[in-house]
Design a protein around this motif. Structure first.
Motif, mmCIF file in Angstrom:
data_model
loop_
_atom_site.group_PDB
_atom_site.id
_atom_site.type_symbol
_atom_site.label_atom_id
_atom_site.label_comp_id
_atom_site.label_asym_id
_atom_site.label_seq_id
_atom_site.Cartn_x
_atom_site.Cartn_y
_atom_site.Cartn_z
ATOM 1 N N ASN A 17 -0.346 -2.546 15.681
ATOM 2 C CA ASN A 17 0.937 -2.964 15.590
ATOM 3 C C ASN A 17 1.369 -4.794 15.784
ATOM 4 O O ASN A 17 1.060 -5.096 16.936
ATOM 5 N N PRO A 18 1.385 -5.497 14.843
ATOM 6 C CA PRO A 18 1.794 -4.931 13.393
ATOM 7 C C PRO A 18 0.306 -4.755 12.609
ATOM 8 O O PRO A 18 -0.582 -5.306 13.288
ATOM 9 N N PRO A 19 0.341 -4.258 11.564
ATOM 10 C CA PRO A 19 -0.910 -3.983 10.744
ATOM 11 C C PRO A 19 -1.511 -5.624 10.516
ATOM 12 O O PRO A 19 -0.488 -6.492 10.359
ATOM 13 N N LEU A 20 -2.617 -5.706 9.994
ATOM 14 C CA LEU A 20 -3.085 -6.956 9.656
ATOM 15 C C LEU A 20 -2.680 -7.475 8.581
ATOM 16 O O LEU A 20 -2.562 -8.609 8.367
ATOM 17 N N THR A 21 -2.374 -6.575 7.432
ATOM 18 C CA THR A 21 -1.652 -7.032 6.450
ATOM 19 C C THR A 21 -0.494 -5.995 6.137
ATOM 20 O O THR A 21 -0.266 -5.031 6.688
ATOM 21 N N ASP A 22 0.467 -6.373 5.054
ATOM 22 C CA ASP A 22 1.432 -5.615 4.718
ATOM 23 C C ASP A 22 0.866 -4.026 4.581
ATOM 24 O O ASP A 22 0.177 -4.039 3.353
ATOM 25 N N ILE A 23 1.200 -3.057 5.029
ATOM 26 C CA ILE A 23 0.761 -1.815 5.034
ATOM 27 C C ILE A 23 1.222 -1.112 3.675
ATOM 28 O O ILE A 23 0.311 -0.055 3.357
ATOM 29 N N HIS A 24 2.120 -1.503 3.197
ATOM 30 C CA HIS A 24 2.574 -0.663 1.876
ATOM 31 C C HIS A 24 1.873 -1.424 0.613
ATOM 32 O O HIS A 24 2.054 -0.762 -0.473
ATOM 33 N N THR A 25 0.880 -2.391 0.839
ATOM 34 C CA THR A 25 0.391 -3.038 -0.233
ATOM 35 C C THR A 25 -1.051 -2.595 -0.114
ATOM 36 O O THR A 25 -1.718 -2.883 0.805
ATOM 37 N N GLY A 26 -1.538 -2.059 -1.288
ATOM 38 C CA GLY A 26 -2.849 -1.270 -1.188
ATOM 39 C C GLY A 26 -3.962 -2.380 -1.254
ATOM 40 O O GLY A 26 -3.667 -3.667 -1.655
ATOM 41 N N THR A 27 -5.164 -2.062 -0.936
ATOM 42 C CA THR A 27 -6.362 -3.295 -1.006
ATOM 43 C C THR A 27 -6.413 -3.582 -2.447
ATOM 44 O O THR A 27 -7.029 -4.577 -2.808
ATOM 45 N N ASP A 28 -5.953 -2.802 -3.535
ATOM 46 C CA ASP A 28 -6.009 -3.190 -5.040
ATOM 47 C C ASP A 28 -4.662 -3.866 -5.463
ATOM 48 O O ASP A 28 -4.636 -4.112 -6.590
ATOM 49 N N GLY A 29 -3.996 -4.269 -4.667
ATOM 50 C CA GLY A 29 -2.735 -4.947 -4.689
ATOM 51 C C GLY A 29 -1.463 -4.002 -5.357
ATOM 52 O O GLY A 29 -0.343 -4.292 -5.574
ATOM 53 N N SER A 30 -1.950 -2.600 -5.334
ATOM 54 C CA SER A 30 -0.706 -1.717 -5.738
ATOM 55 C C SER A 30 0.245 -1.535 -4.770
ATOM 56 O O SER A 30 0.165 -1.979 -3.427
ATOM 57 N N ASN A 31 1.448 -1.190 -5.101
ATOM 58 C CA ASN A 31 2.547 -0.719 -4.061
ATOM 59 C C ASN A 31 2.826 0.586 -4.330
ATOM 60 O O ASN A 31 2.474 1.167 -5.142
#
Length: 171
Positions: A80-94
């Protein structure tokens, strides 16, 4: 215990006996329990229940698996907080692109909420709904009467860590 979650809004192996006990839109019994808790909160707010949807479940589970499989990207559960935006997948998806890829169409409204915990006492359905309801953004999505369906992706690797993704949608 550290727990971290964000919210966004936009216009595990099991036996067949367990799978048959699950509600549509979930892949396991705890997911069904979480769906029931979401609906309890919606009804208490005056909204109709959301129906479980398999396509939304696929989108939610895809992201839960991505979070589980990439702790170096997101951080271990509970960061907390996540290292990156948790809603953006590692493939760039939302959430919207994952929903579309799962075949949920046409999509007029969607929302995604995520909860993760590294272990007890946060690794339960009740802890998940309590956290979501104590967060204004998460609560707003649960209580959004315009949502008609939901899919729940719930993983609990090692039986202790907990990754829950709920994807709401309306055609």
């Amino acid at each position: 215990m550290k727990r971290g979650i964000l919210t966004v809004l936009g216009v595990a192996a099991a036996s067949s006996a367990v799978l048959t006990a699950c509600a549509t839109g979930t892949s396991n019994v705890p997911g069904t329990n979480l769906l029931n808790l979401i609906n309890d909160k919606r009804v208490a707010h005056g909204c109709p229940k959301v129906s479980g949807n398999e396509q939304l479940r696929v989108a939610a589970e895809r992201h839960a698996v991505d979070i589980r499989d990439h702790p170096a990207h997101f951080g271990p559960p509970g960061t907390n907080p996540p290292l990156t935006d948790i809603h953006t997948g590692t493939d760039g998806s939302n959430g919207g692109s994952r929903i579309a890829a799962a075949g949920y169409s046409p999509l007029s409204r969607w929302g995604e909420i995520i909860y993760w915990a590294p272990g007890p006492p946060g690794n339960t359905e009740q802890a998940t709904i309590n956290w979501w309801m104590s967060s204004p953004g998460h609560r707003a999505q649960i209580q959004d009467c315009n949502f008609k369906e939901v899919g729940i992706g719930l993983l609990y690797p090692g039986g202790t860590r907990w990754i829950a993704v709920a994807v709401f949608g309306t055609h």
